[in-house]
Scaffold this motif. Structure first.
Motif, PDB file in Angstrom:
ATOM      1  N   ILE A   3       0.969  -1.195  -0.062  1.00 36.80           N
ATOM      2  CA  ILE A   3      -0.092   0.077   0.116  1.00 36.80           C
ATOM      3  C   ILE A   3       0.723   1.252  -0.030  1.00 36.80           C
ATOM      4  O   ILE A   3       0.505   2.153  -0.624  1.00 36.80           O
ATOM      5  CB  ILE A   3      -1.069  -0.091   1.172  1.00 36.80           C
ATOM      6  CG1 ILE A   3      -1.812  -1.160   0.987  1.00 36.80           C
ATOM      7  CG2 ILE A   3      -1.688   1.370   1.292  1.00 36.80           C
ATOM      8  CD1 ILE A   3      -2.774  -1.316   2.260  1.00 36.80           C
ATOM      9  N   GLY A   4       1.963   1.141   0.657  1.00 36.71           N
ATOM     10  CA  GLY A   4       2.753   2.385   0.732  1.00 36.71           C
ATOM     11  C   GLY A   4       3.425   2.601  -0.529  1.00 36.71           C
ATOM     12  O   GLY A   4       3.529   3.999  -0.949  1.00 36.71           O
ATOM     13  N   SER A   5       3.965   1.555  -1.289  1.00 40.29           N
ATOM     14  CA  SER A   5       4.381   1.790  -2.554  1.00 40.29           C
ATOM     15  C   SER A   5       3.426   2.271  -3.753  1.00 40.29           C
ATOM     16  O   SER A   5       3.881   3.107  -4.477  1.00 40.29           O
ATOM     17  CB  SER A   5       5.175   0.869  -3.143  1.00 40.29           C
ATOM     18  OG  SER A   5       4.386  -0.410  -3.291  1.00 40.29           O
ATOM     19  N   ILE A   6       2.112   1.664  -3.530  1.00 42.45           N
ATOM     20  CA  ILE A   6       1.210   2.205  -4.430  1.00 42.45           C
ATOM     21  C   ILE A   6       0.841   3.342  -4.280  1.00 42.45           C
ATOM     22  O   ILE A   6       0.779   4.369  -5.434  1.00 42.45           O
ATOM     23  CB  ILE A   6       0.056   0.999  -4.358  1.00 42.45           C
ATOM     24  CG1 ILE A   6       0.322  -0.216  -5.012  1.00 42.45           C
ATOM     25  CG2 ILE A   6      -1.217   1.817  -5.127  1.00 42.45           C
ATOM     26  CD1 ILE A   6      -0.886  -1.229  -4.605  1.00 42.45           C
ATOM     27  N   LEU A   7       0.631   4.149  -3.159  1.00 39.90           N
ATOM     28  CA  LEU A   7       0.241   5.265  -2.806  1.00 39.90           C
ATOM     29  C   LEU A   7       1.512   6.385  -3.111  1.00 39.90           C
ATOM     30  O   LEU A   7       1.314   7.442  -3.485  1.00 39.90           O
ATOM     31  CB  LEU A   7      -0.209   5.798  -1.347  1.00 39.90           C
ATOM     32  CG  LEU A   7      -1.417   4.848  -1.087  1.00 39.90           C
ATOM     33  CD1 LEU A   7      -1.788   5.246   0.635  1.00 39.90           C
ATOM     34  CD2 LEU A   7      -2.704   5.587  -1.828  1.00 39.90           C
ATOM     35  N   ALA A   8       2.694   5.871  -2.910  1.00 36.74           N
ATOM     36  CA  ALA A   8       3.723   6.736  -3.333  1.00 36.74           C
ATOM     37  C   ALA A   8       3.936   6.927  -4.616  1.00 36.74           C
ATOM     38  O   ALA A   8       4.469   8.008  -5.297  1.00 36.74           O
ATOM     39  CB  ALA A   8       5.140   6.040  -2.703  1.00 36.74           C
TER      40      ALA A   8
END
Length: 129
Positions: free
Chosen positions: A51-56
Motif C-alpha cells: 500500500i505504501g509503494s502504490i500510494l507513493a
C-alpha cells in the motif's frame, strides 16, 4: 452531573465485558496471537510495502501515505480480533439494550483506530532508527 461520567460508565462496562469474555474464551486470544505471529508478513508487510509503494506512485504527500499505511495496518491487525469483539458486542447488546451490529461496529472501529495509532508509533520509531 459531569458530562464525561456517562462515557466513563460505558467505557468501564466495555472493559468489564472484555474481561468477562476473556475469562470464558481465552482460546480466542491464544488463536489470535498464534495467527498474528504466523501471518506477520500479511498484516505488517502489506500496508508497509504494498500500500505504501502504490500510494507513493500516486502522490508525493508523505502525510497521506503515512495515514493510509497506518489505517490499513490497523485494519488488518484488528481483523484477527473480530471473534473476540463479536462476543463482547453480543454481551453489550444484551446489557445495554442496543443492536449487536451497532455495538460490534463501535468496538471494531475503536480497535482499528487504536491499532492504527500503535502502527503509526512503530512506523515513526522505525523511521527514527
Amino acid at each position: 452531573m459531569n458530562p464525561f461520567s456517562k462515557g466513563m460508565v460505558a467505557l468501564n462496562l466495555y472493559i468489564h465485558n472484555y474481561i468477562e469474555v476473556l475469562k470464558r474464551n481465552f482460546m480466542l486470544v491464544i488463536m489470535a496471537l498464534v495467527l498474528l505471529v504466523v501471518t506477520f508478513f500479511i498484516w505488517a508487510g502489506v500496508p508497509f510495502f504494498l500500500i505504501g509503494s502504490i500510494l507513493a506512485d500516486f502522490t508525493t504527500n508523505i502525510i497521506i501515505v503515512f495515514v493510509c499505511v497506518s489505517l490499513s495496518g490497523g485494519f488488518l491487525f484488528s481483523l484477527y480480533f473480530v471473534p473476540l469483539n463479536l462476543k463482547v458486542a453480543k454481551n453489550m447488546s444484551s446489557k445495554r439494550g442496543i443492536r449487536t451490529t451497532k455495538s460490534f461496529f463501535y468496538l471494531q472501529s475503536v480497535w482499528i483506530i487504536m491499532s492504527s495509532l500503535i502502527f503509526a508509533v512503530v512506523l515513526i520509531l522505525m523511521k527514527g532508527l
